[in-house]
Design an enzyme around this catalytic site. Sequence first.
Site, PDB file in Angstrom:
ATOM      1  N   LYS A 150    -119.236 -67.614 -29.443  1.00 38.65           N
ATOM      2  CA  LYS A 150    -119.234 -66.418 -30.278  1.00 38.65           C
ATOM      3  C   LYS A 150    -119.798 -65.284 -29.441  1.00 38.65           C
ATOM      4  O   LYS A 150    -120.918 -65.365 -28.933  1.00 38.65           O
ATOM      5  CB  LYS A 150    -120.074 -66.629 -31.528  1.00 38.65           C
ATOM      6  CG  LYS A 150    -120.134 -65.378 -32.398  1.00 38.65           C
ATOM      7  CD  LYS A 150    -120.814 -65.634 -33.711  1.00 38.65           C
ATOM      8  CE  LYS A 150    -120.922 -64.354 -34.512  1.00 38.65           C
ATOM      9  NZ  LYS A 150    -121.530 -64.566 -35.815  1.00 38.65           N
ATOM     10  N   LYS A 210    -114.689 -66.905 -31.014  1.00 40.14           N
ATOM     11  CA  LYS A 210    -114.737 -65.720 -31.882  1.00 40.14           C
ATOM     12  C   LYS A 210    -115.213 -64.524 -31.114  1.00 40.14           C
ATOM     13  O   LYS A 210    -116.232 -64.638 -30.424  1.00 40.14           O
ATOM     14  CB  LYS A 210    -115.706 -66.014 -33.030  1.00 40.14           C
ATOM     15  CG  LYS A 210    -115.930 -64.850 -33.970  1.00 40.14           C
ATOM     16  CD  LYS A 210    -116.995 -65.199 -34.955  1.00 40.14           C
ATOM     17  CE  LYS A 210    -117.309 -63.973 -35.786  1.00 40.14           C
ATOM     18  NZ  LYS A 210    -118.347 -64.223 -36.742  1.00 40.14           N
TER      19      LYS A 210
HETATM   20  C1  PBG Z   1    -122.777 -63.833 -39.258  1.00 40.63           C
HETATM   21  C2  PBG Z   1    -121.339 -63.618 -39.018  1.00 40.63           C
HETATM   22  C3  PBG Z   1    -120.697 -62.468 -38.500  1.00 40.63           C
HETATM   23  C4  PBG Z   1    -119.325 -62.700 -38.614  1.00 40.63           C
HETATM   24  C5  PBG Z   1    -119.155 -63.974 -39.149  1.00 40.63           C
HETATM   25  N1  PBG Z   1    -120.415 -64.536 -39.380  1.00 40.63           N
HETATM   26  C6  PBG Z   1    -121.259 -61.185 -38.033  1.00 40.63           C
HETATM   27  C7  PBG Z   1    -122.161 -61.153 -36.879  1.00 40.63           C
HETATM   28  O1  PBG Z   1    -122.340 -62.117 -36.147  1.00 40.63           O
HETATM   29  O2  PBG Z   1    -122.777 -60.102 -36.708  1.00 40.63           O
HETATM   30  C8  PBG Z   1    -118.251 -61.708 -38.257  1.00 40.63           C
HETATM   31  C9  PBG Z   1    -116.910 -61.956 -38.854  1.00 40.63           C
HETATM   32  C10 PBG Z   1    -115.961 -60.813 -38.779  1.00 40.63           C
HETATM   33  O3  PBG Z   1    -116.225 -59.764 -38.152  1.00 40.63           O
HETATM   34  O4  PBG Z   1    -114.884 -60.935 -39.381  1.00 40.63           O
HETATM   35  N2  PBG Z   1    -123.514 -64.528 -38.348  1.00 40.63           N
END
Ligand code: PBG
Length: 326
Positions: free
Chosen positions: A194, A247
């Site tokens: 991520k 992601k």
């Molecule tokens: C939370 C989380 C996030 C997303 C999914 N889970 C945001 C972040 O990490 O700040 C983002 C998903 C999206 O932008 O569609 N941990």
Amino acid sequence: MLRRPRRNRKNAAIRGMVQETHLQVRNLIYPLFVVDGKGIKEEITSMPGNFRMSKDEVLREVRACLKLGLTNFILFPAVAESFKDKTATYSYHKDNFYLKIASAIKKRFPETCLISDVAMDPYSSDGHDGYVEDGEIINDVTLPILAKMSVAQAEAGFDLIGPSDMMDGRIQTIREALDEEGFYTTGIMSYTAKYASAFYGPFRDALDSAPKDGDKKTYQMNPANAQEALIEAELDTQEGADFLMVKPALNYLDVIALLKQNFDLPIAAYHVSGECAMLIAACQNGWLEYEKAMPETLQSIHRAGADAVITYFAKDYAKLASRKGR
Ligand code: PBG
């Protein structure tokens, strides 16, 4: 010319025969944003067509999706500021509306696959995925909180636990906690790679979950790195993950392909809010044609190697597929 690749593109029948990948509705996961209350369905400004929904509305939405063959959902809670604290205690509280909504969906629609989100940010007064002390995100204090959250989600009936927090060692901590409580059939879809991406903006608007201070660069990965994703994937595999996720998706197709080639676990990719917002904005301007650009986008993520694609376009893709009889 002996070789003429165009011969295999001559008509739709031939093209159909030689098509290498087929993205099906069963590969898709649809994100749903849930809120406490009744009769609530508010559209998210930066993600047109997506809503924050209360339990009654979510149940209606799930029913509509199931009719289209869409069975997989990932749930995110929008929590009122007054329920947020330093240690995200509301995340495992027995009255937590998010957990109750998950139970209600599983009870009414046992054929669904429900995926949770594990991270402190929706419940944290600091808006970070981990526990904050003097501006630092403390890894090992965060782990037991994530474990408690995961067990509560498994109890609620989630099929897959989705740690999105990027703390070190979380998969093992969560796996052990689940097993200890007897949830050995509850899987883990790990957010393996991520990235600290600029493309989460609309999501953070939707949940009001942006960090109050600083950024997420000490835990989410540097967008310049791909090799490092192999380390994360290796650890997640050893620690007991059932899915590896990349992601965002589009800017990281190389990472999706890299993990697919190097690991045997199924790969998921999260086509995130900013990626979805960009395409919608271009379509609203008449610069792109939604019904063509949207499926091509999702297809490309699948082609790169994602078995499962998390996307805000899942329902639209399912509608399109049912219209075309695919
Ligand atoms: C939370 C989380 C996030 C997303 C999914 N889970 C945001 C972040 O990490 O700040 C983002 C998903 C999206 O932008 O569609 N941990």
